[in-house]
Design an enzyme around this catalytic site. Sequence first.
Site, short mmCIF file in Angstrom:
data_model
loop_
_atom_site.label_atom_id
_atom_site.label_comp_id
_atom_site.label_asym_id
_atom_site.label_seq_id
_atom_site.Cartn_x
_atom_site.Cartn_y
_atom_site.Cartn_z
N HIS A 35 -3.20 3.15 14.03
CA HIS A 35 -4.04 2.10 13.46
C HIS A 35 -3.46 0.72 13.73
CE1 HIS A 35 -4.88 5.40 10.28
NE2 HIS A 35 -5.72 5.52 11.29
N ASN A 81 0.85 -1.19 0.00
CA ASN A 81 0.00 0.00 0.00
C ASN A 81 0.88 1.24 0.00
OD1 ASN A 81 -2.35 -1.67 0.53
ND2 ASN A 81 -1.63 -1.80 2.62
N LYS A 123 3.85 -5.33 9.37
CA LYS A 123 4.13 -4.36 8.32
C LYS A 123 5.62 -4.08 8.22
CE LYS A 123 -0.19 -1.85 9.18
NZ LYS A 123 -0.74 -0.59 9.66
N ARG A 146 -1.53 10.32 10.44
CA ARG A 146 -2.29 9.09 10.16
C ARG A 146 -2.04 8.13 11.32
NH1 ARG A 146 -4.02 8.67 4.68
NH2 ARG A 146 -3.09 10.27 3.37
N ASP A 181 -9.84 9.35 12.58
CA ASP A 181 -8.75 9.25 13.56
C ASP A 181 -9.04 10.07 14.81
OD1 ASP A 181 -7.38 7.45 12.02
OD2 ASP A 181 -5.91 8.89 11.25
N TYR A 226 3.71 0.71 2.64
CA TYR A 226 3.43 -0.32 3.63
C TYR A 226 3.45 -1.68 2.93
CZ TYR A 226 0.55 3.59 5.53
OH TYR A 226 0.07 4.79 5.96
#
Length: 181
Positions: free
Chosen positions: A62, A49, A72, A59, A170, A132
């Site tokens: 998560h 990604n 990851k 961001r 978020d 990612y």
Amino acid sequence: MQVEETPLKDCFIIKPDIYKDKRGLFLESYHKKKFIDLTGITKEFVQDNQSISRHGVLRGLHYQRGEFGQTKLVRAIYGEVLDVVVDLRPESPTFKQVFKTILDDVNLHQLYIPKGFGHGFVTLSETSVFAYKCDEYYHPDAEGGIIYNDPDLAIDWEFPVEKMIISDKDLAQPSLKQVFG
């Protein structure tokens, strides 16, 4: 390729071999055999990604829950980010501990993030392109998160909060206590 341990259990900085000359540079962003030889980890990555973010975009934090948890391998292809991970594995000796590092297009480091970690970043440069590599496919029903400014984590994002660009999703994430008690 070099592997550098972080203070968090099972989380590593990966420093690829970089070859520079008058044309620019070449690097091997992933080599399965070298990765296994250096870490002993045999993850099979199945999804790549990318995100493109402007200055101040935050961001995270998560993670994917349960059987769809994702390991990851992340890096900044372009620009600079402050990358932040938190160990959310209750059985881990580093549970609730935070690690931060700069990932950018100068140091070209990568961060290996095991399953059960929360992950986020803030873009420090004008723009960032962030990659990612994941060992599990994304499943929306398994998505989870922790609010970026959780007082129990006390993360210093090294960026003025009032200038951050944060999605509504978020901003609505639960606290660490709401998720783990």
